[in-house]
Design a protein around this motif. Structure first.
Motif, PDB file in Angstrom:
ATOM      1  N   GLY A 104      67.049  30.942  58.925  1.00  0.00           N
ATOM      2  CA  GLY A 104      66.250  29.594  58.983  1.00  0.00           C
ATOM      3  C   GLY A 104      64.748  29.753  59.618  1.00  0.00           C
ATOM      4  N   GLY A 105      64.607  30.428  60.525  1.00  0.00           N
ATOM      5  CA  GLY A 105      63.168  30.492  60.999  1.00  0.00           C
ATOM      6  C   GLY A 105      62.209  31.183  60.134  1.00  0.00           C
ATOM      7  N   ARG A 106      62.713  32.138  59.846  1.00  0.00           N
ATOM      8  CA  ARG A 106      61.732  33.026  58.660  1.00  0.00           C
ATOM      9  C   ARG A 106      61.366  32.286  57.271  1.00  0.00           C
ATOM     10  NH1 ARG A 106      63.537  39.168  57.815  1.00  0.00           N
ATOM     11  NH2 ARG A 106      61.352  39.093  57.102  1.00  0.00           N
ATOM     12  N   LEU A 107      62.411  31.370  56.935  1.00  0.00           N
ATOM     13  CA  LEU A 107      62.116  30.687  55.872  1.00  0.00           C
ATOM     14  C   LEU A 107      61.332  29.292  56.229  1.00  0.00           C
ATOM     15  CD1 LEU A 107      62.829  29.823  52.789  1.00  0.00           C
ATOM     16  CD2 LEU A 107      64.571  28.241  53.454  1.00  0.00           C
ATOM     17  N   ARG A 108      61.517  28.634  57.448  1.00  0.00           N
ATOM     18  CA  ARG A 108      60.608  27.711  57.812  1.00  0.00           C
ATOM     19  C   ARG A 108      59.057  28.200  57.851  1.00  0.00           C
ATOM     20  NH1 ARG A 108      62.865  25.755  63.260  1.00  0.00           N
ATOM     21  NH2 ARG A 108      60.891  24.844  63.361  1.00  0.00           N
ATOM     22  N   GLU A 109      58.826  29.510  58.469  1.00  0.00           N
ATOM     23  CA  GLU A 109      57.731  30.039  58.383  1.00  0.00           C
ATOM     24  C   GLU A 109      56.954  30.391  57.245  1.00  0.00           C
ATOM     25  OE1 GLU A 109      58.128  33.616  60.759  1.00  0.00           O
ATOM     26  OE2 GLU A 109      58.459  32.605  62.604  1.00  0.00           O
ATOM     27  N   LEU A 110      57.821  30.778  56.084  1.00  0.00           N
ATOM     28  CA  LEU A 110      57.549  31.215  54.736  1.00  0.00           C
ATOM     29  C   LEU A 110      56.822  29.837  54.098  1.00  0.00           C
ATOM     30  CD1 LEU A 110      56.927  33.167  52.825  1.00  0.00           C
ATOM     31  CD2 LEU A 110      59.341  32.904  52.103  1.00  0.00           C
ATOM     32  N   THR A 130      68.971  25.831  53.083  1.00  0.00           N
ATOM     33  CA  THR A 130      67.875  24.929  52.897  1.00  0.00           C
ATOM     34  C   THR A 130      68.884  23.597  53.286  1.00  0.00           C
ATOM     35  OG1 THR A 130      68.419  24.540  50.460  1.00  0.00           O
ATOM     36  CG2 THR A 130      66.438  25.569  51.314  1.00  0.00           C
ATOM     37  N   GLY A 131      70.082  23.454  52.937  1.00  0.00           N
ATOM     38  CA  GLY A 131      70.898  22.183  53.540  1.00  0.00           C
ATOM     39  C   GLY A 131      71.096  22.238  55.015  1.00  0.00           C
ATOM     40  N   HIS A 132      71.385  23.391  55.621  1.00  0.00           N
ATOM     41  CA  HIS A 132      71.245  23.318  57.074  1.00  0.00           C
ATOM     42  C   HIS A 132      69.979  22.874  57.832  1.00  0.00           C
ATOM     43  CE1 HIS A 132      72.161  25.142  61.199  1.00  0.00           C
ATOM     44  NE2 HIS A 132      71.190  25.620  60.866  1.00  0.00           N
ATOM     45  N   GLY A 137      66.498  18.237  60.103  1.00  0.00           N
ATOM     46  CA  GLY A 137      65.135  17.753  60.337  1.00  0.00           C
ATOM     47  C   GLY A 137      64.001  19.040  60.635  1.00  0.00           C
ATOM     48  N   LEU A 138      64.472  20.521  60.264  1.00  0.00           N
ATOM     49  CA  LEU A 138      63.821  21.461  60.427  1.00  0.00           C
ATOM     50  C   LEU A 138      62.977  21.911  59.295  1.00  0.00           C
ATOM     51  CD1 LEU A 138      66.489  23.442  62.714  1.00  0.00           C
ATOM     52  CD2 LEU A 138      64.743  22.084  63.525  1.00  0.00           C
ATOM     53  N   LEU A 139      63.236  21.348  58.128  1.00  0.00           N
ATOM     54  CA  LEU A 139      62.529  21.786  56.923  1.00  0.00           C
ATOM     55  C   LEU A 139      61.663  20.539  56.479  1.00  0.00           C
ATOM     56  CD1 LEU A 139      62.015  24.026  54.983  1.00  0.00           C
ATOM     57  CD2 LEU A 139      63.656  23.138  53.527  1.00  0.00           C
ATOM     58  N   PRO A 140      60.731  20.236  56.603  1.00  0.00           N
ATOM     59  CA  PRO A 140      59.801  19.179  56.300  1.00  0.00           C
ATOM     60  C   PRO A 140      59.504  18.929  54.892  1.00  0.00           C
ATOM     61  CG  PRO A 140      58.240  20.770  56.943  1.00  0.00           C
ATOM     62  CD  PRO A 140      59.483  21.400  57.057  1.00  0.00           C
ATOM     63  N   VAL A 141      59.871  19.661  53.939  1.00  0.00           N
ATOM     64  CA  VAL A 141      59.831  19.398  52.519  1.00  0.00           C
ATOM     65  C   VAL A 141      61.004  19.503  51.751  1.00  0.00           C
ATOM     66  CG1 VAL A 141      57.418  20.630  52.434  1.00  0.00           C
ATOM     67  CG2 VAL A 141      59.544  21.950  52.035  1.00  0.00           C
ATOM     68  N   PRO A 142      61.179  18.833  50.514  1.00  0.00           N
ATOM     69  CA  PRO A 142      62.524  18.643  49.935  1.00  0.00           C
ATOM     70  C   PRO A 142      63.191  20.018  49.593  1.00  0.00           C
ATOM     71  CG  PRO A 142      60.664  17.099  48.997  1.00  0.00           C
ATOM     72  CD  PRO A 142      60.121  18.062  50.011  1.00  0.00           C
ATOM     73  N   ASN A 161      71.038  19.015  51.224  1.00  0.00           N
ATOM     74  CA  ASN A 161      69.956  19.145  50.469  1.00  0.00           C
ATOM     75  C   ASN A 161      69.620  17.916  49.719  1.00  0.00           C
ATOM     76  OD1 ASN A 161      69.367  22.178  50.168  1.00  0.00           O
ATOM     77  ND2 ASN A 161      71.631  22.220  49.780  1.00  0.00           N
ATOM     78  N   ASP A 162      68.605  17.651  49.161  1.00  0.00           N
ATOM     79  CA  ASP A 162      68.132  16.403  48.556  1.00  0.00           C
ATOM     80  C   ASP A 162      68.652  16.364  47.282  1.00  0.00           C
ATOM     81  OD1 ASP A 162      65.982  15.558  50.580  1.00  0.00           O
ATOM     82  OD2 ASP A 162      65.656  17.622  50.486  1.00  0.00           O
TER      83      ASP A 162
END
Length: 379
Positions: A104-110, A130-132, A137-142, A161-162
């Motif tokens: 999760g952390g590395r995907l958010r940074e990317l 991405t669903g997690h 609320g840890l991923l600000p984009v859809p 997931n959206d």
């Protein structure tokens, strides 16, 4: 395959899609590459990342080796795991997918470094990731998941997931009923070269006519890893009954060598001209309902499922047959009857070809961008 760097020097210009793929075979990466191509053709930006590289401690490579070894050498073990943890309506799915949490952390940074406006998983572990993140609320984009399987196992499904874009309307309905997530159908993602007779097709036809004059060329797909059940038996059976079996051995050089001496058969390693090959053949014998199968449908090639690999492969092959876009052969006689009917010119072949091509209903990138805009304005 052509890939965009997952660690660019700065945010790309224009809207950016972050596509989350996985080097599990070649199908997911093939879809990711086509999404990147389509986005760039529209003047957008796209970045692909292999979710396995986001996992720490070498877990991604270990996961790949485990899955590859299981389907090659211990298919019964994978069948048991699939039945217990993945197959819809059975077993217990691990909540939150611990492996996804580790990445999760590395995907958010990317996502932040690339300026991504949407994240598009094309692999089920990416969908869990991405669903997690979205649910917390840890991923600000859809996150718009592109579900590329005909039979959707449980790890594709995460209510966080959206939206999910699926191959068919019935798959989209399953997703909505299982998770409450918004879902719709857009059809498979296949490069445009598969839809029109490509330049290389004539060369393949000449080769097949030379190697098996008067014998319809039938492609046997074993995936990027060259995995299949009793392939040598099937090859000999088809050759003995008037066909030219053309086996796609992928990167399995041992399989290619083992089949290369079979009279009346062709064993190929890694093929770079898949559009030409498929247009040069008369049918595909498929065992996984994966990207090769949908490429064949786009090329107007009838597909017959036979001796599928366990788990999602077996479910997918049967689902394709239930949808009417392919046939399923339960034994040698059924395979022979199907191939004789579908390789010959006539209404049976035309009907099957038309049903397969009818799957391609929409453009996935167009849908992703429209959904991204709609989700942004609805906030």
């Amino acid at each position: 395959m052509s890939r965009r760097s997952a660690d660019p020097p700065g945010p790309p210009a224009g809207r950016c899609l972050l596509v989350v793929s996985a080097s599990m075979g070649a199908g997911h990466d093939t879809v990711a590459a086509e999404l990147v191509r389509r986005a760039e053709e529209r003047g957008e930006a796209a970045v692909t990342v292999d979710v396995l590289t986001l996992l720490p401690y070498g877990l991604g490579g270990a996961l790949r080796r485990f899955y590859r070894g299981s389907v090659r050498h211990f298919p019964w073990a994978y069948a048991v795991l699939y039945r217990l943890f993945l197959r819809p309506g059975t077993g217990h799915r691990p909540g939150g997918t611990p492996l996804a949490r580790l990445a999760g952390g590395r995907l958010r940074e990317l996502a932040e470094s690339t300026g991504a406006e949407v994240v598009v998983p094309v692999f089920h572990l990416g969908a869990q990731l991405t669903g997690h993140l979205r649910a917390r609320g840890l991923l600000p984009v859809p996150s718009v998941v592109l579900v590329i399987d005909f039979a959707v196992h449980r790890q594709w499904l995460h209510a966080g997931n959206d939206h999910c874009l699926c191959l068919t309307p019935d798959v989209a309905q399953e997703v909505r009923e299982s998770t409450g997530t918004h879902a719709s159908a857009c059809g498979p993602v296949v490069a445009p070269e598969f839809f029109a007779d490509p330049p290389g097709a004539a060369g393949w036809r000449e080769l097949f006519d030379r190697l098996g004059p008067g014998r319809p060329a039938v492609v046997l797909s074993a995936g990027a890893w060259g995995v299949g059940s009793r392939l040598r038996t099937t090859v000999r059976f088809l050759a003995d009954h008037g066909f030219l079996p053309v086996v796609l051995c992928g990167d399995n050089e041992r399989l290619r060598r083992a089949l290369s001496g079979t009279p009346g058969a062709v064993a190929l390693g890694w093929v770079t001209d898949m559009p030409g090959l498929l247009h040069g053949a008369r049918a595909l014998v498929d065992n996984a309902a994966g990207q090769t199968a949908v490429q064949a449908l786009a090329a107007g090639l009838p597909v017959v499922g036979y001796r599928p690999i366990p788990g999602h492969g077996a479910d997918g092959v049967r689902r394709m047959a239930a949808l009417g876009v392919a046939e399923f052969a339960g034994d040698d006689d059924a395979l022979l009857r199907a191939l004789r009917r579908l390789t010959a010119p006539g209404p049976a072949r035309r009907k099957r070809v038309a049903a397969g091509r009818a799957l391609f209903t929409d453009d996935a990138v167009t849908r992703v961008l429209a959904l991204t805009e709609a989700l942004r304005t609805s906030r």
